[in-house]
Design a protein around this motif. Structure first.
Motif, PDB file in Angstrom:
ATOM      1  N   TYR A 104     -16.975   0.804  21.074  1.00 50.04           N
ATOM      2  CA  TYR A 104     -17.898   0.057  19.649  1.00 50.04           C
ATOM      3  C   TYR A 104     -18.892   1.432  19.365  1.00 50.04           C
ATOM      4  O   TYR A 104     -19.606   1.538  18.397  1.00 50.04           O
ATOM      5  CB  TYR A 104     -18.572  -0.817  20.828  1.00 50.04           C
ATOM      6  N   LEU A 105     -19.922   1.460  20.669  1.00 48.63           N
ATOM      7  CA  LEU A 105     -20.797   2.828  20.339  1.00 48.63           C
ATOM      8  C   LEU A 105     -20.165   4.096  20.180  1.00 48.63           C
ATOM      9  O   LEU A 105     -20.943   4.991  18.849  1.00 48.63           O
ATOM     10  CB  LEU A 105     -21.243   3.210  21.861  1.00 48.63           C
ATOM     11  N   CYS A 106     -18.684   4.703  20.514  1.00 48.25           N
ATOM     12  CA  CYS A 106     -17.804   6.077  20.132  1.00 48.25           C
ATOM     13  C   CYS A 106     -17.630   5.636  18.559  1.00 48.25           C
ATOM     14  O   CYS A 106     -17.997   6.185  17.239  1.00 48.25           O
ATOM     15  CB  CYS A 106     -16.864   5.909  20.870  1.00 48.25           C
ATOM     16  N   LEU A 107     -17.221   4.581  18.199  1.00 50.35           N
ATOM     17  CA  LEU A 107     -16.780   3.918  16.961  1.00 50.35           C
ATOM     18  C   LEU A 107     -18.043   4.082  15.994  1.00 50.35           C
ATOM     19  O   LEU A 107     -17.800   5.066  14.733  1.00 50.35           O
ATOM     20  CB  LEU A 107     -15.999   2.758  16.607  1.00 50.35           C
ATOM     21  N   LEU A 108     -19.055   3.098  16.394  1.00 46.83           N
ATOM     22  CA  LEU A 108     -20.425   3.757  15.136  1.00 46.83           C
ATOM     23  C   LEU A 108     -20.632   5.154  15.677  1.00 46.83           C
ATOM     24  O   LEU A 108     -21.226   5.502  14.365  1.00 46.83           O
ATOM     25  CB  LEU A 108     -21.813   2.857  15.968  1.00 46.83           C
ATOM     26  N   LEU A 109     -21.168   5.855  16.700  1.00 49.04           N
ATOM     27  CA  LEU A 109     -20.845   6.799  15.911  1.00 49.04           C
ATOM     28  C   LEU A 109     -20.271   7.830  15.492  1.00 49.04           C
ATOM     29  O   LEU A 109     -21.033   8.541  14.693  1.00 49.04           O
ATOM     30  CB  LEU A 109     -21.374   7.665  17.475  1.00 49.04           C
ATOM     31  N   CYS A 110     -18.735   7.600  15.695  1.00 48.63           N
ATOM     32  CA  CYS A 110     -17.796   8.201  14.816  1.00 48.63           C
ATOM     33  C   CYS A 110     -18.173   7.776  13.311  1.00 48.63           C
ATOM     34  O   CYS A 110     -18.525   8.901  12.136  1.00 48.63           O
ATOM     35  CB  CYS A 110     -16.482   7.499  15.006  1.00 48.63           C
ATOM     36  N   ALA A 111     -18.357   6.539  13.073  1.00 48.60           N
ATOM     37  CA  ALA A 111     -18.820   6.401  11.450  1.00 48.60           C
ATOM     38  C   ALA A 111     -20.243   7.150  10.783  1.00 48.60           C
ATOM     39  O   ALA A 111     -20.076   7.505   9.667  1.00 48.60           O
ATOM     40  CB  ALA A 111     -19.029   4.758  11.085  1.00 48.60           C
ATOM     41  N   CYS A 112     -21.170   6.319  11.615  1.00 46.94           N
ATOM     42  CA  CYS A 112     -22.686   7.640  11.447  1.00 46.94           C
ATOM     43  C   CYS A 112     -22.323   8.861  10.657  1.00 46.94           C
ATOM     44  O   CYS A 112     -22.967   9.678  10.158  1.00 46.94           O
ATOM     45  CB  CYS A 112     -23.451   7.249  12.262  1.00 46.94           C
ATOM     46  N   LEU A 113     -21.366   9.638  12.211  1.00 48.78           N
ATOM     47  CA  LEU A 113     -21.239  10.961  12.527  1.00 48.78           C
ATOM     48  C   LEU A 113     -20.389  12.079  10.389  1.00 48.78           C
ATOM     49  O   LEU A 113     -21.317  12.722   9.971  1.00 48.78           O
ATOM     50  CB  LEU A 113     -20.952  12.011  13.320  1.00 48.78           C
ATOM     51  N   GLY A 114     -19.763  10.810  10.512  1.00 46.73           N
ATOM     52  CA  GLY A 114     -18.823  11.185   9.145  1.00 46.73           C
ATOM     53  C   GLY A 114     -19.513  10.541   7.678  1.00 46.73           C
ATOM     54  O   GLY A 114     -19.670  11.896   6.990  1.00 46.73           O
ATOM     55  N   VAL A 115     -20.385   9.690   7.620  1.00 47.96           N
ATOM     56  CA  VAL A 115     -21.814   9.483   6.650  1.00 47.96           C
ATOM     57  C   VAL A 115     -22.322  11.033   6.808  1.00 47.96           C
ATOM     58  O   VAL A 115     -22.797  11.547   5.447  1.00 47.96           O
ATOM     59  CB  VAL A 115     -21.719   7.986   7.338  1.00 47.96           C
ATOM     60  N   ALA A 116     -22.965  11.063   8.025  1.00 50.39           N
ATOM     61  CA  ALA A 116     -23.793  12.332   7.463  1.00 50.39           C
ATOM     62  C   ALA A 116     -23.623  13.734   7.590  1.00 50.39           C
ATOM     63  O   ALA A 116     -24.474  14.679   6.672  1.00 50.39           O
ATOM     64  CB  ALA A 116     -24.633  12.736   9.433  1.00 50.39           C
ATOM     65  N   CYS A 117     -21.408  13.746   7.746  1.00 50.20           N
ATOM     66  CA  CYS A 117     -21.080  15.664   7.525  1.00 50.20           C
ATOM     67  C   CYS A 117     -21.088  15.623   5.749  1.00 50.20           C
ATOM     68  O   CYS A 117     -20.967  16.394   5.309  1.00 50.20           O
ATOM     69  CB  CYS A 117     -19.996  15.294   8.140  1.00 50.20           C
ATOM     70  N   VAL A 118     -20.426  14.312   5.180  1.00 52.97           N
ATOM     71  CA  VAL A 118     -20.376  14.320   3.418  1.00 52.97           C
ATOM     72  C   VAL A 118     -22.008  14.360   3.058  1.00 52.97           C
ATOM     73  O   VAL A 118     -21.876  15.155   2.219  1.00 52.97           O
ATOM     74  CB  VAL A 118     -19.646  12.555   3.517  1.00 52.97           C
ATOM     75  N   ALA A 119     -22.789  13.463   3.898  1.00 53.74           N
ATOM     76  CA  ALA A 119     -24.201  13.785   2.340  1.00 53.74           C
ATOM     77  C   ALA A 119     -24.895  15.498   3.016  1.00 53.74           C
ATOM     78  O   ALA A 119     -25.208  15.549   2.640  1.00 53.74           O
ATOM     79  CB  ALA A 119     -24.912  13.056   3.164  1.00 53.74           C
ATOM     80  N   GLY A 120     -24.501  15.192   4.577  1.00 52.18           N
ATOM     81  CA  GLY A 120     -24.874  17.529   4.650  1.00 52.18           C
ATOM     82  C   GLY A 120     -24.255  18.189   3.506  1.00 52.18           C
ATOM     83  O   GLY A 120     -24.996  18.935   3.202  1.00 52.18           O
ATOM     84  N   VAL A 121     -22.497  17.543   3.419  1.00 52.79           N
ATOM     85  CA  VAL A 121     -22.396  19.037   2.646  1.00 52.79           C
ATOM     86  C   VAL A 121     -22.368  19.010   0.858  1.00 52.79           C
ATOM     87  O   VAL A 121     -22.895  19.833   0.321  1.00 52.79           O
ATOM     88  CB  VAL A 121     -20.606  18.878   2.860  1.00 52.79           C
ATOM     89  N   CYS A 122     -22.647  18.108   1.177  1.00 50.87           N
ATOM     90  CA  CYS A 122     -22.938  17.550  -0.812  1.00 50.87           C
ATOM     91  C   CYS A 122     -24.849  18.000  -0.354  1.00 50.87           C
ATOM     92  O   CYS A 122     -24.966  18.701  -1.828  1.00 50.87           O
ATOM     93  CB  CYS A 122     -23.342  16.265  -0.494  1.00 50.87           C
ATOM     94  N   VAL A 123     -25.899  17.363   0.017  1.00 52.09           N
ATOM     95  CA  VAL A 123     -26.842  18.506  -0.130  1.00 52.09           C
ATOM     96  C   VAL A 123     -26.812  20.024  -0.579  1.00 52.09           C
ATOM     97  O   VAL A 123     -27.721  20.337  -1.040  1.00 52.09           O
ATOM     98  CB  VAL A 123     -27.633  17.631   0.996  1.00 52.09           C
ATOM     99  N   TRP A 124     -26.464  20.334   0.438  1.00 52.51           N
ATOM    100  CA  TRP A 124     -26.188  21.656   0.814  1.00 52.51           C
ATOM    101  C   TRP A 124     -25.525  22.528  -0.630  1.00 52.51           C
ATOM    102  O   TRP A 124     -26.514  23.502  -0.982  1.00 52.51           O
ATOM    103  CB  TRP A 124     -25.265  21.865   1.863  1.00 52.51           C
ATOM    104  N   ASN A 125     -24.433  22.129  -0.743  1.00 50.46           N
ATOM    105  CA  ASN A 125     -24.269  22.863  -2.554  1.00 50.46           C
ATOM    106  C   ASN A 125     -25.069  22.222  -3.403  1.00 50.46           C
ATOM    107  O   ASN A 125     -24.848  22.780  -4.425  1.00 50.46           O
ATOM    108  CB  ASN A 125     -22.854  22.402  -2.562  1.00 50.46           C
ATOM    109  N   SER A 126     -25.869  20.850  -3.051  1.00 56.89           N
ATOM    110  CA  SER A 126     -26.965  20.708  -4.518  1.00 56.89           C
ATOM    111  C   SER A 126     -28.396  21.241  -4.409  1.00 56.89           C
ATOM    112  O   SER A 126     -28.304  22.007  -5.154  1.00 56.89           O
ATOM    113  CB  SER A 126     -27.211  18.929  -4.561  1.00 56.89           C
TER     114      SER A 126
END
Length: 303
Positions: A63-85
């Protein structure tokens, strides 16, 4: 010959002997049907309950790995959007250079994040037990969404290169990226044909399943390599020092620190996904141990 009613019991027969008239085929069929209806539900309930029991005993690290996976995935998408914006002017779908900014966003979102979520779908304990068909369709749908995002991302970069007269597919980053998309498209098409269509033979599914799992992890690894090399290539082109008024890449300006951190975040996300996939104790339990004897789409009974 059979005696009068009750003669069998009085002659020493047991009370479990079939009743009068059970020698006839129709009567025996009715008895067997009644016996099946009384016993089969209990057997089925025992089998179905075994899967939730296993799910309840799942370890906390899953459960911890699944939660970490979800948080990291959202952070990756948010990060690449912020970088290009923040550093490259935002997004547009026209002949300006802003079209290119869709490329890293769509490739990271599709080839890495959505792909990773679709890959670990069967590891979520909520999907254990019951009919597997809805989760098969959800897995195929998530992978199709990832593939569509990747194709649109390729269209963005190819059109941008054509507008600016830049030759396509000349770098190692582009080679790894286009190979990842090609393998992904092939994997998805073969997977749908082998595991969902009713005409696929069982022997083919048994043969392809290990290859399907291995190739899926390999595609994710290639996709991460393509994204990380693409981030590095973009920073080399964008941070040229005195040429375009920016600090050189070697000086680690804020954009370089942010983009490097984004690349490291993508790598960590991939490692978490691969960790979830590699742990066999976290695999979806199969009823009765029939791991490969599942049925394809449109067949009357599914897992």
């Amino acid at each position: 010959m059979r005696g009068p009613l009750g003669a069998a019991d009085t002659a020493g027969g047991s009370s479990a002997d079939p009743p009068l008239g059970s020698d006839f085929p129709l009567t025996r069929l009715q008895l067997l049907t009644h016996q099946w209806r009384s016993e089969a539900p209990a057997e089925r309930n025992t089998e179905v309950k075994s899967i939730p029991t296993v799910a309840m005993r799942s370890s906390v690290p899953l459960y911890l790995c699944l939660l970490l996976c979800a948080c990291l995935g959202v952070a990756c998408v948010a990060g690449v959007c912020v970088w290009n914006s923040q550093w490259h002017g935002g997004f547009a779908w026209d002949d300006s250079g802003l079209k290119f900014n869709w490329h890293p966003v769509l490739m990271v979102s599709g080839l890495v994040v959505v792909y990773g979520f679709g890959a670990v779908l069967y590891r979520v304990p909520l999907t254990w037990g019951g009919d597997k068909l809805p989760w098969k369709l959800a897995h195929a749908g998530a992978m199709l969404l990832a593939l569509v995002l990747a194709v649109v991302g390729l269209c963005a970069v190819f059109q941008n290169h054509a507008t600016n007269h830049i030759p396509p597919l000349y770098s190692l980053h582009s080679w790894v990226g286009i190979c990842s998309v090609f393998l992904f498209a092939t994997q998805w098409a073969v997977g749908v044909g082998a595991f969902l269509l009713p005409c696929s033979p069982v022997a083919l599914r048994v043969l392809l399943k290990p290859l399907h799992v291995w190739l899926g992890a390999s595609i994710l690894t290639l996709s991460i390599a393509a994204c990380v090399s693409g981030i590095n290539e973009k920073l080399i082109f964008a941070l040229k020092g005195t040429v375009n008024g920016t600090l050189p890449y070697s000086a680690l300006p804020p954009e370089a620190v942010f983009a490097n951190s984004l690349g490291a975040l993508i790598v960590v996300f991939g490692l978490v996904v691969l960790r979830i996939l590699s742990n066999r104790s976290w695999e979806r339990p199969e009823p009765g141990g029939q791991d490969t004897a599942y049925r394809p789409l449109l067949q009357e009974e599914n897992e």
